[in-house]
Motif scaffolding. Sequence first.
Motif, PDB file in Angstrom:
ATOM      1  N   MET A  81       0.843  -1.195   0.000  1.00  0.00           N
ATOM      2  CA  MET A  81       0.000   0.000   0.000  1.00  0.00           C
ATOM      3  C   MET A  81       0.879   1.245   0.000  1.00  0.00           C
ATOM      4  O   MET A  81       1.837   1.329   0.786  1.00  0.00           O
ATOM      5  CB  MET A  81      -0.927  -0.004   1.226  1.00  0.00           C
ATOM      6  CG  MET A  81      -1.839   1.216   1.304  1.00  0.00           C
ATOM      7  SD  MET A  81      -3.010   1.144   2.683  1.00  0.00           S
ATOM      8  CE  MET A  81      -4.177  -0.049   2.057  1.00  0.00           C
ATOM      9  N   ARG A  82       0.558   2.217  -0.844  1.00  0.00           N
ATOM     10  CA  ARG A  82       1.308   3.465  -0.899  1.00  0.00           C
ATOM     11  C   ARG A  82       0.866   4.374   0.248  1.00  0.00           C
ATOM     12  O   ARG A  82      -0.319   4.677   0.401  1.00  0.00           O
ATOM     13  CB  ARG A  82       1.090   4.159  -2.240  1.00  0.00           C
ATOM     14  CG  ARG A  82       1.740   3.435  -3.421  1.00  0.00           C
ATOM     15  CD  ARG A  82       1.364   4.083  -4.744  1.00  0.00           C
ATOM     16  NE  ARG A  82       1.836   5.461  -4.842  1.00  0.00           N
ATOM     17  CZ  ARG A  82       3.059   5.810  -5.243  1.00  0.00           C
ATOM     18  NH1 ARG A  82       3.956   4.866  -5.551  1.00  0.00           N
ATOM     19  NH2 ARG A  82       3.419   7.079  -5.335  1.00  0.00           N
ATOM     20  N   VAL A  83       1.847   4.785   1.066  1.00  0.00           N
ATOM     21  CA  VAL A  83       1.551   5.518   2.291  1.00  0.00           C
ATOM     22  C   VAL A  83       2.366   6.798   2.350  1.00  0.00           C
ATOM     23  O   VAL A  83       3.563   6.804   2.027  1.00  0.00           O
ATOM     24  CB  VAL A  83       1.867   4.665   3.542  1.00  0.00           C
ATOM     25  CG1 VAL A  83       1.504   5.429   4.814  1.00  0.00           C
ATOM     26  CG2 VAL A  83       1.147   3.326   3.491  1.00  0.00           C
ATOM     27  N   GLY A 127      -8.489   7.739   2.816  1.00  0.00           N
ATOM     28  CA  GLY A 127      -8.489   8.834   3.772  1.00  0.00           C
ATOM     29  C   GLY A 127      -7.221   8.880   4.605  1.00  0.00           C
ATOM     30  O   GLY A 127      -6.153   8.430   4.180  1.00  0.00           O
ATOM     31  N   THR A 128      -7.349   9.413   5.806  1.00  0.00           N
ATOM     32  CA  THR A 128      -6.199   9.600   6.705  1.00  0.00           C
ATOM     33  C   THR A 128      -6.467   8.938   8.041  1.00  0.00           C
ATOM     34  O   THR A 128      -7.518   9.165   8.661  1.00  0.00           O
ATOM     35  CB  THR A 128      -5.915  11.095   6.906  1.00  0.00           C
ATOM     36  OG1 THR A 128      -5.509  11.669   5.658  1.00  0.00           O
ATOM     37  CG2 THR A 128      -4.818  11.320   7.934  1.00  0.00           C
ATOM     38  N   LEU A 129      -5.517   8.124   8.490  1.00  0.00           N
ATOM     39  CA  LEU A 129      -5.582   7.500   9.804  1.00  0.00           C
ATOM     40  C   LEU A 129      -4.757   8.320  10.786  1.00  0.00           C
ATOM     41  O   LEU A 129      -3.594   8.637  10.521  1.00  0.00           O
ATOM     42  CB  LEU A 129      -5.016   6.072   9.761  1.00  0.00           C
ATOM     43  CG  LEU A 129      -5.724   5.055   8.874  1.00  0.00           C
ATOM     44  CD1 LEU A 129      -5.004   3.712   8.959  1.00  0.00           C
ATOM     45  CD2 LEU A 129      -7.187   4.899   9.279  1.00  0.00           C
ATOM     46  N   ASN A 130      -5.357   8.639  11.925  1.00  0.00           N
ATOM     47  CA  ASN A 130      -4.631   9.320  12.991  1.00  0.00           C
ATOM     48  C   ASN A 130      -4.481   8.372  14.170  1.00  0.00           C
ATOM     49  O   ASN A 130      -5.411   7.648  14.525  1.00  0.00           O
ATOM     50  CB  ASN A 130      -5.375  10.573  13.440  1.00  0.00           C
ATOM     51  CG  ASN A 130      -4.598  11.337  14.499  1.00  0.00           C
ATOM     52  OD1 ASN A 130      -3.448  11.720  14.284  1.00  0.00           O
ATOM     53  ND2 ASN A 130      -5.211  11.568  15.642  1.00  0.00           N
ATOM     54  N   LEU A 131      -3.282   8.348  14.763  1.00  0.00           N
ATOM     55  CA  LEU A 131      -3.017   7.534  15.941  1.00  0.00           C
ATOM     56  C   LEU A 131      -3.000   8.458  17.153  1.00  0.00           C
ATOM     57  O   LEU A 131      -2.192   9.397  17.221  1.00  0.00           O
ATOM     58  CB  LEU A 131      -1.679   6.804  15.818  1.00  0.00           C
ATOM     59  CG  LEU A 131      -1.673   5.510  14.986  1.00  0.00           C
ATOM     60  CD1 LEU A 131      -1.970   5.787  13.520  1.00  0.00           C
ATOM     61  CD2 LEU A 131      -0.333   4.789  15.126  1.00  0.00           C
ATOM     62  N   HIS A 132      -3.881   8.186  18.109  1.00  0.00           N
ATOM     63  CA  HIS A 132      -3.997   9.025  19.305  1.00  0.00           C
ATOM     64  C   HIS A 132      -3.832   8.149  20.535  1.00  0.00           C
ATOM     65  O   HIS A 132      -4.488   7.102  20.661  1.00  0.00           O
ATOM     66  CB  HIS A 132      -5.358   9.722  19.339  1.00  0.00           C
ATOM     67  CG  HIS A 132      -5.532  10.624  20.525  1.00  0.00           C
ATOM     68  ND1 HIS A 132      -4.889  11.836  20.634  1.00  0.00           N
ATOM     69  CD2 HIS A 132      -6.261  10.486  21.658  1.00  0.00           C
ATOM     70  CE1 HIS A 132      -5.221  12.416  21.785  1.00  0.00           C
ATOM     71  NE2 HIS A 132      -6.053  11.616  22.423  1.00  0.00           N
ATOM     72  N   ASP A 133      -2.973   8.582  21.487  1.00  0.00           N
ATOM     73  CA  ASP A 133      -2.639   7.721  22.618  1.00  0.00           C
ATOM     74  C   ASP A 133      -3.617   7.872  23.785  1.00  0.00           C
ATOM     75  O   ASP A 133      -3.256   8.248  24.899  1.00  0.00           O
ATOM     76  CB  ASP A 133      -1.189   7.932  23.074  1.00  0.00           C
ATOM     77  CG  ASP A 133      -0.784   9.393  23.190  1.00  0.00           C
ATOM     78  OD1 ASP A 133      -1.503  10.253  22.675  1.00  0.00           O
ATOM     79  OD2 ASP A 133       0.272   9.654  23.779  1.00  0.00           O
ATOM     80  N   SER A 134      -4.880   7.539  23.481  1.00  0.00           N
ATOM     81  CA  SER A 134      -5.891   7.374  24.521  1.00  0.00           C
ATOM     82  C   SER A 134      -6.971   6.458  23.977  1.00  0.00           C
ATOM     83  O   SER A 134      -6.976   6.118  22.790  1.00  0.00           O
ATOM     84  CB  SER A 134      -6.514   8.721  24.923  1.00  0.00           C
ATOM     85  OG  SER A 134      -7.561   9.095  24.036  1.00  0.00           O
ATOM     86  N   LEU A 135      -7.875   6.060  24.842  1.00  0.00           N
ATOM     87  CA  LEU A 135      -9.017   5.252  24.432  1.00  0.00           C
ATOM     88  C   LEU A 135     -10.170   6.209  24.136  1.00  0.00           C
ATOM     89  O   LEU A 135     -11.020   6.483  24.985  1.00  0.00           O
ATOM     90  CB  LEU A 135      -9.382   4.249  25.531  1.00  0.00           C
ATOM     91  CG  LEU A 135      -8.296   3.204  25.821  1.00  0.00           C
ATOM     92  CD1 LEU A 135      -8.652   2.377  27.054  1.00  0.00           C
ATOM     93  CD2 LEU A 135      -8.080   2.303  24.615  1.00  0.00           C
ATOM     94  N   ASP A 176      -2.968  -3.991  12.106  1.00  0.00           N
ATOM     95  CA  ASP A 176      -4.364  -4.412  12.020  1.00  0.00           C
ATOM     96  C   ASP A 176      -5.201  -3.417  11.223  1.00  0.00           C
ATOM     97  O   ASP A 176      -6.075  -3.809  10.437  1.00  0.00           O
ATOM     98  CB  ASP A 176      -4.951  -4.571  13.420  1.00  0.00           C
ATOM     99  CG  ASP A 176      -4.403  -5.780  14.159  1.00  0.00           C
ATOM    100  OD1 ASP A 176      -3.756  -6.627  13.511  1.00  0.00           O
ATOM    101  OD2 ASP A 176      -4.611  -5.872  15.385  1.00  0.00           O
ATOM    102  N   ALA A 177      -4.939  -2.134  11.414  1.00  0.00           N
ATOM    103  CA  ALA A 177      -5.712  -1.103  10.712  1.00  0.00           C
ATOM    104  C   ALA A 177      -5.465  -1.156   9.211  1.00  0.00           C
ATOM    105  O   ALA A 177      -6.412  -1.142   8.409  1.00  0.00           O
ATOM    106  CB  ALA A 177      -5.353   0.276  11.262  1.00  0.00           C
ATOM    107  N   LEU A 178      -4.209  -1.232   8.805  1.00  0.00           N
ATOM    108  CA  LEU A 178      -3.895  -1.242   7.375  1.00  0.00           C
ATOM    109  C   LEU A 178      -4.345  -2.545   6.718  1.00  0.00           C
ATOM    110  O   LEU A 178      -4.782  -2.552   5.562  1.00  0.00           O
ATOM    111  CB  LEU A 178      -2.392  -1.020   7.181  1.00  0.00           C
ATOM    112  CG  LEU A 178      -1.890   0.371   7.594  1.00  0.00           C
ATOM    113  CD1 LEU A 178      -0.382   0.459   7.458  1.00  0.00           C
ATOM    114  CD2 LEU A 178      -2.560   1.468   6.770  1.00  0.00           C
ATOM    115  N   ARG A 179      -4.270  -3.643   7.461  1.00  0.00           N
ATOM    116  CA  ARG A 179      -4.749  -4.929   6.928  1.00  0.00           C
ATOM    117  C   ARG A 179      -6.254  -4.857   6.662  1.00  0.00           C
ATOM    118  O   ARG A 179      -6.749  -5.362   5.640  1.00  0.00           O
ATOM    119  CB  ARG A 179      -4.435  -6.042   7.924  1.00  0.00           C
ATOM    120  CG  ARG A 179      -4.711  -7.450   7.390  1.00  0.00           C
ATOM    121  CD  ARG A 179      -4.361  -8.503   8.427  1.00  0.00           C
ATOM    122  NE  ARG A 179      -2.971  -8.412   8.850  1.00  0.00           N
ATOM    123  CZ  ARG A 179      -2.576  -8.101  10.083  1.00  0.00           C
ATOM    124  NH1 ARG A 179      -3.473  -7.841  11.029  1.00  0.00           N
ATOM    125  NH2 ARG A 179      -1.309  -8.053  10.379  1.00  0.00           N
TER     126      ARG A 179
END
Length: 312
Positions: free
Chosen positions: A1-3, A100-108, A176-179
């Motif tokens: 996948m191109r990222v 789209g765009t995935l954002n990683l945020h360090d909370s639940l 897991d997200a990209l898969r």
Amino acid sequence: MRVVSFGFQTWGRKTLQALIDLDHDVVLAVTHPASQQPYKAIFSDSVEDLARAHGIPVHLAERVDADTIDLVKRAEPEVIVVNSWYTRMPAELYNLPPHGTLNLHDSLLPKFTGFSPVLWALISGESEVGLTVHRMDDGLDTGDILIQRSLPIGPTDTGTELVMRAMELIPGALADALRALQSGTAVWRPQNKAERTYFHKRSQRDSLIDWSWPAEDLERFVRALSDPYPRAFTYYRGVRIEVLQARVSQARFGGTPGRVVVQEGGGAVVCGPSAYRGGNRGLVITRVRTADTAEHRGDEFFVRGGYLGSQT
């Protein structure tokens, strides 16, 4: 996948390394110029250096501008992945890739949106912290959730230890997200706005100890503000001191909040919202640091008693 990867400091570098290890085609890495914030020195790993070492084109920018958007368009990513990008991203950019765009945020999410979520979670008495991979939208950490991972908060964990452990969740959650995106099995979960909590960016003032808090809360407060973050501080006999270590007293102490009672371990501090009733545990300060950077044991520093407070 191109990222295309957007990120900064250790969080951004950890994310870029995960993308490389997962064998995705990282066509561009966008990062901020080197940080000048000394208190975050242990989190200042360079995204730029890692990208260049792997032959990945790099774009340095303080914020997203027309040149940044043009570079991303020409890179033709299938998805943008963001972790620790400190300025706003316009919809023109985050909606550009097919996924789209995935954002990683360090909370639940939706809890602890905003800033320093791991520190605030520990201060707030939460039982766990975590990582959320969500779709970026026009709000701050408000987009639909794809993946979440959690880890427990232990009784002696410091803020720094939790931040470091939370970063270890990045590779697995991102994989897991990209898969899911690649396989077409992604299930997006809207955030419940009624459960959302927002925490502001921390400053030096936010490390000032409030002696009206219960001792149990103050003990977590001291642990949360571990090096390299601005330490918990107070004033004693006209000087500013940092509280490095503390524990909850065995006995209960009453009187005026902030009063040092030389009865347990050299310095049990009266605290809590109803201290005058004498029903609260005290906070026993076991290690402090003075303005000259010298560290002292609490039982040696507080031999004269006195008061701790918010000003000299």
